[in-house]
Scaffold this motif. Structure first.
Motif, PDB file in Angstrom:
ATOM      1  N   MET A  58       2.847  -3.146  10.296  1.00 29.56           N
ATOM      2  CA  MET A  58       1.947  -2.364   9.472  1.00 29.56           C
ATOM      3  C   MET A  58       2.698  -1.686   8.329  1.00 29.56           C
ATOM      4  SD  MET A  58      -1.162  -1.998   9.308  1.00 29.56           S
ATOM      5  CE  MET A  58      -2.593  -1.048   9.225  1.00 29.56           C
ATOM      6  N   LYS A  59       3.961  -1.306   8.587  1.00 36.22           N
ATOM      7  CA  LYS A  59       4.763  -0.659   7.553  1.00 36.22           C
ATOM      8  C   LYS A  59       5.008  -1.615   6.385  1.00 36.22           C
ATOM      9  CE  LYS A  59       8.734   2.264   6.949  1.00 36.22           C
ATOM     10  NZ  LYS A  59       8.176   3.217   6.044  1.00 36.22           N
ATOM     11  N   LEU A  60       5.235  -2.905   6.674  1.00 35.62           N
ATOM     12  CA  LEU A  60       5.438  -3.894   5.619  1.00 35.62           C
ATOM     13  C   LEU A  60       4.205  -3.989   4.729  1.00 35.62           C
ATOM     14  CD1 LEU A  60       7.091  -6.108   4.259  1.00 35.62           C
ATOM     15  CD2 LEU A  60       6.258  -7.693   5.981  1.00 35.62           C
ATOM     16  N   LEU A  61       3.041  -4.011   5.340  1.00 39.21           N
ATOM     17  CA  LEU A  61       1.801  -4.077   4.577  1.00 39.21           C
ATOM     18  C   LEU A  61       1.641  -2.839   3.692  1.00 39.21           C
ATOM     19  CD1 LEU A  61      -0.795  -5.570   3.938  1.00 39.21           C
ATOM     20  CD2 LEU A  61      -1.846  -4.495   5.925  1.00 39.21           C
ATOM     21  N   GLN A  62       1.966  -1.692   4.216  1.00 37.32           N
ATOM     22  CA  GLN A  62       1.881  -0.461   3.426  1.00 37.32           C
ATOM     23  C   GLN A  62       2.852  -0.505   2.245  1.00 37.32           C
ATOM     24  OE1 GLN A  62       2.594   2.378   6.538  1.00 37.32           O
ATOM     25  NE2 GLN A  62       0.404   2.740   6.887  1.00 37.32           N
ATOM     26  N   ASN A  63       4.050  -1.033   2.472  1.00 35.50           N
ATOM     27  CA  ASN A  63       5.032  -1.164   1.386  1.00 35.50           C
ATOM     28  C   ASN A  63       4.527  -2.114   0.304  1.00 35.50           C
ATOM     29  OD1 ASN A  63       6.797   0.581   2.642  1.00 35.50           O
ATOM     30  ND2 ASN A  63       8.071  -1.041   3.510  1.00 35.50           N
ATOM     31  N   LEU A  64       3.929  -3.226   0.710  1.00 31.96           N
ATOM     32  CA  LEU A  64       3.385  -4.182  -0.257  1.00 31.96           C
ATOM     33  C   LEU A  64       2.268  -3.547  -1.075  1.00 31.96           C
ATOM     34  CD1 LEU A  64       3.261  -7.469   1.861  1.00 31.96           C
ATOM     35  CD2 LEU A  64       4.820  -6.929  -0.015  1.00 31.96           C
ATOM     36  N   LEU A  65       1.398  -2.822  -0.410  1.00 36.30           N
ATOM     37  CA  LEU A  65       0.309  -2.146  -1.119  1.00 36.30           C
ATOM     38  C   LEU A  65       0.853  -1.106  -2.103  1.00 36.30           C
ATOM     39  CD1 LEU A  65      -2.288  -1.739   1.761  1.00 36.30           C
ATOM     40  CD2 LEU A  65      -2.415  -3.292  -0.199  1.00 36.30           C
ATOM     41  N   ALA A  66       1.923  -0.420  -1.724  1.00 37.25           N
ATOM     42  CA  ALA A  66       2.543   0.571  -2.614  1.00 37.25           C
ATOM     43  C   ALA A  66       3.122  -0.118  -3.852  1.00 37.25           C
ATOM     44  CB  ALA A  66       3.634   1.338  -1.869  1.00 37.25           C
ATOM     45  N   ILE A  67       3.719  -1.286  -3.665  1.00 35.53           N
ATOM     46  CA  ILE A  67       4.258  -2.044  -4.801  1.00 35.53           C
ATOM     47  C   ILE A  67       3.132  -2.451  -5.740  1.00 35.53           C
ATOM     48  CG2 ILE A  67       5.338  -4.243  -5.458  1.00 35.53           C
ATOM     49  CD1 ILE A  67       7.032  -3.974  -2.857  1.00 35.53           C
ATOM     50  N   PHE A  68       2.022  -2.954  -5.180  1.00 31.77           N
ATOM     51  CA  PHE A  68       0.869  -3.325  -6.000  1.00 31.77           C
ATOM     52  C   PHE A  68       0.363  -2.117  -6.796  1.00 31.77           C
ATOM     53  CE2 PHE A  68      -0.220  -6.836  -2.832  1.00 31.77           C
ATOM     54  CZ  PHE A  68       0.212  -7.843  -3.682  1.00 31.77           C
ATOM     55  N   GLN A  69       0.187  -1.014  -6.104  1.00 30.57           N
ATOM     56  CA  GLN A  69      -0.341   0.198  -6.731  1.00 30.57           C
ATOM     57  C   GLN A  69       0.582   0.673  -7.850  1.00 30.57           C
ATOM     58  OE1 GLN A  69      -3.272   1.319  -6.174  1.00 30.57           O
ATOM     59  NE2 GLN A  69      -3.203   3.212  -7.326  1.00 30.57           N
ATOM     60  N   HIS A  70       1.876   0.683  -7.595  1.00 32.82           N
ATOM     61  CA  HIS A  70       2.861   1.119  -8.591  1.00 32.82           C
ATOM     62  C   HIS A  70       2.806   0.214  -9.818  1.00 32.82           C
ATOM     63  CE1 HIS A  70       6.911   1.498 -10.395  1.00 32.82           C
ATOM     64  NE2 HIS A  70       6.732   2.782 -10.105  1.00 32.82           N
ATOM     65  N   ALA A  71       2.741  -1.076  -9.594  1.00 31.92           N
ATOM     66  CA  ALA A  71       2.673  -2.038 -10.708  1.00 31.92           C
ATOM     67  C   ALA A  71       1.388  -1.840 -11.508  1.00 31.92           C
ATOM     68  CB  ALA A  71       2.770  -3.464 -10.182  1.00 31.92           C
ATOM     69  N   ARG A  72       0.280  -1.616 -10.827  1.00 29.89           N
ATOM     70  CA  ARG A  72      -1.013  -1.434 -11.503  1.00 29.89           C
ATOM     71  C   ARG A  72      -1.013  -0.153 -12.344  1.00 29.89           C
ATOM     72  NH1 ARG A  72      -4.894  -0.612  -7.502  1.00 29.89           N
ATOM     73  NH2 ARG A  72      -4.397  -2.672  -6.721  1.00 29.89           N
ATOM     74  N   ILE A  73      -0.531   0.932 -11.767  1.00 27.73           N
ATOM     75  CA  ILE A  73      -0.515   2.218 -12.473  1.00 27.73           C
ATOM     76  C   ILE A  73       0.366   2.137 -13.725  1.00 27.73           C
ATOM     77  CG2 ILE A  73       0.311   4.607 -12.330  1.00 27.73           C
ATOM     78  CD1 ILE A  73      -0.653   4.565  -9.384  1.00 27.73           C
TER      79      ILE A  73
END
Length: 127
Positions: free
Chosen positions: A1-16
């Motif tokens: 689950m931590k890996l998925l959260q990290n991936l989502l954080a990368i997506f969010q950071h890139a989008r912002i």
């Protein structure tokens, strides 16, 4: 689950930050997604499509005339035996050419060769 959260954080950071991932980052991201995906085959197909779209200008000019003929026949779905028959060469000679084509185009195997050749034919037909 931590890996998925990290991936989502990368997506969010890139989008912002309105940042685009380069080819290598995108490939690394997809490989990570593949590890946690329930449908690994689907993700592998997406990776293959990314590879093909990145390399759709294959260095066909580096192939010999005979290798180009064989590459086109592979793209049309012919087997080594059928190609040998059509070009009046042995199946073993076709196999040798296939190996050289894989090496020259920097592909990772027969499956990638088939995919690349089919994409090449498709691009030629619809360009």
């Amino acid at each position: 689950m931590k890996l998925l959260q990290n991936l989502l954080a990368i997506f969010q950071h890139a989008r912002i930050n309105k940042r685009r991932l380069n080819y290598e980052d995108t490939l690394a991201l997809l490989k990570s997604v593949k590890e946690i995906s329930a449908d690994k085959l689907l993700v592998e197909k997406v990776i293959d499509l990314l590879f093909i779209s990145k390399n759709k200008g294959f260095k066909i000019k580096n192939l010999s005339r005979r290798q180009t003929q064989i590459f086109v026949h592979i793209g049309l779905g012919f087997s080594s035996r059928e190609i040998g028959y059509l070009l009046q060469i042995s199946e073993e000679t076709v196999s040798t050419h296939r190996k050289q084509i894989i090496k020259k185009l920097e592909l990772s195997g027969a499956g990638k060769l088939q995919l690349a050749a089919a994409q090449y034919i498709q691009n030629k037909l619809y360009s």
